[in-house]
Motif scaffolding. Structure first.
Motif, mmCIF file in Angstrom:
data_model
loop_
_atom_site.group_PDB
_atom_site.id
_atom_site.type_symbol
_atom_site.label_atom_id
_atom_site.label_comp_id
_atom_site.label_asym_id
_atom_site.label_seq_id
_atom_site.Cartn_x
_atom_site.Cartn_y
_atom_site.Cartn_z
ATOM 1 N N ILE A 55 28.510 -23.314 -51.660
ATOM 2 C CA ILE A 55 28.206 -24.203 -53.504
ATOM 3 C C ILE A 55 28.099 -25.052 -52.750
ATOM 4 O O ILE A 55 28.784 -25.836 -52.440
ATOM 5 N N ILE A 56 27.882 -25.997 -53.875
ATOM 6 C CA ILE A 56 28.274 -27.909 -54.512
ATOM 7 C C ILE A 56 29.566 -27.707 -54.667
ATOM 8 O O ILE A 56 29.936 -26.529 -55.449
ATOM 9 N N PRO A 57 30.417 -29.027 -54.123
ATOM 10 C CA PRO A 57 31.984 -28.964 -54.265
ATOM 11 C C PRO A 57 32.165 -28.847 -56.217
ATOM 12 O O PRO A 57 33.068 -28.409 -56.280
ATOM 13 N N GLY A 58 30.932 -29.602 -56.934
ATOM 14 C CA GLY A 58 32.019 -29.923 -58.339
ATOM 15 C C GLY A 58 32.259 -28.550 -59.112
ATOM 16 O O GLY A 58 33.130 -28.038 -59.964
ATOM 17 N N ILE A 59 30.945 -27.236 -58.458
ATOM 18 C CA ILE A 59 31.017 -25.976 -58.902
ATOM 19 C C ILE A 59 32.113 -24.990 -58.378
ATOM 20 O O ILE A 59 32.964 -24.510 -58.757
ATOM 21 N N GLU A 60 32.233 -25.210 -56.483
ATOM 22 C CA GLU A 60 32.877 -25.028 -56.480
ATOM 23 C C GLU A 60 34.449 -24.942 -56.104
ATOM 24 O O GLU A 60 35.633 -24.377 -57.291
ATOM 25 N N GLU A 61 35.447 -26.428 -57.165
ATOM 26 C CA GLU A 61 36.238 -26.954 -57.425
ATOM 27 C C GLU A 61 36.911 -25.787 -59.150
ATOM 28 O O GLU A 61 37.545 -26.045 -59.078
ATOM 29 N N PRO A 78 27.163 -37.419 -58.993
ATOM 30 C CA PRO A 78 26.197 -37.451 -57.765
ATOM 31 C C PRO A 78 27.121 -36.378 -56.363
ATOM 32 O O PRO A 78 27.154 -35.778 -55.303
ATOM 33 N N GLU A 79 28.409 -37.299 -56.435
ATOM 34 C CA GLU A 79 29.219 -37.424 -55.223
ATOM 35 C C GLU A 79 30.107 -36.098 -55.163
ATOM 36 O O GLU A 79 30.265 -35.377 -54.065
ATOM 37 N N LYS A 80 29.678 -35.092 -55.549
ATOM 38 C CA LYS A 80 30.499 -33.347 -55.997
ATOM 39 C C LYS A 80 29.757 -32.256 -56.058
ATOM 40 O O LYS A 80 29.501 -31.751 -56.184
ATOM 41 N N GLY A 81 27.661 -33.149 -55.937
ATOM 42 C CA GLY A 81 26.789 -32.291 -56.599
ATOM 43 C C GLY A 81 26.079 -31.742 -54.955
ATOM 44 O O GLY A 81 26.306 -31.999 -53.941
ATOM 45 N N TYR A 82 24.753 -33.287 -55.209
ATOM 46 C CA TYR A 82 23.838 -33.150 -54.379
ATOM 47 C C TYR A 82 23.346 -34.535 -53.843
ATOM 48 O O TYR A 82 22.403 -34.252 -52.923
ATOM 49 N N GLY A 83 24.546 -35.291 -54.026
ATOM 50 C CA GLY A 83 24.604 -36.617 -52.951
ATOM 51 C C GLY A 83 23.337 -37.847 -53.521
ATOM 52 O O GLY A 83 23.037 -37.239 -54.415
#
Length: 156
Positions: A55-61, A78-83
């Motif tokens: 999954i996207i890094p923001g949710i994983e973290e 955006p940098e922790k989601g879909y760029g």
């Protein structure tokens, strides 16, 4: 019991734009209430192995350290989601690819291609400009997440 890397976690979510508009959810009732219900979709918690990049890094973290039943709001830039949107993912294709298939390309419409889903950005005389960027590229998203099950790494 807190979520750690390697744990399998089931969680529910509601995803919103910064203006509060809901764009996705795992709750059927919320999807119906917000007018985004899709008949063919199964609404249920999402399962991921934390730390596996599923999954996207923001949710994983955000999941790390959460406990069973815990709810949290997460702001995902955006940098922790879909760029950020990428120019190389905007591709011109000959309009004949649409007309020969009996399709009328319309700006704003989404189409399924061999390369994935794309949004029609512009219809020109001889070409159609397709955008393969994720619809949330360049946007900050706000997710409400709730952990509903935790299976520790190594558990059957």
């Amino acid at each position: 019991m807190k979520v750690e890397r390697g744990d399998f976690v089931l969680f529910n979510y509601v995803g919103r734009y910064e203006n509060g508009e809901v764009f996705d959810t795992s709750y059927e009732s919320v999807a119906r209430e917000q007018g985004i219900f899709v008949e063919e979709r199964e609404y249920s918690p999402i399962g991921v192995t934390v730390g596996a990049g599923e999954i996207i890094p923001g949710i994983e973290e955000a999941l790390l350290g959460m406990e069973l039943g815990e709810k949290k709001e997460v702001v995902v830039p955006p940098e922790k989601g879909y760029g950020m949107p990428r120019e190389d993912l905007i591709v011109p294709v000959p309009i004949e690819q649409f007309t020969s298939a009996g399709l009328e390309p319309v700006e704003g419409m989404y189409v399924m291609t061999d390369a994935g889903i794309a949004k029609i950005l512009k219809v020109e005389e001889k070409t159609v400009r397709l955008d393969f960027n994720h619809p949330l590229a360049g946007k900050t998203a706000i997710f409400e997440i709730e952990v509903v099950e935790i299976k520790k790494a190594g558990e059957a």
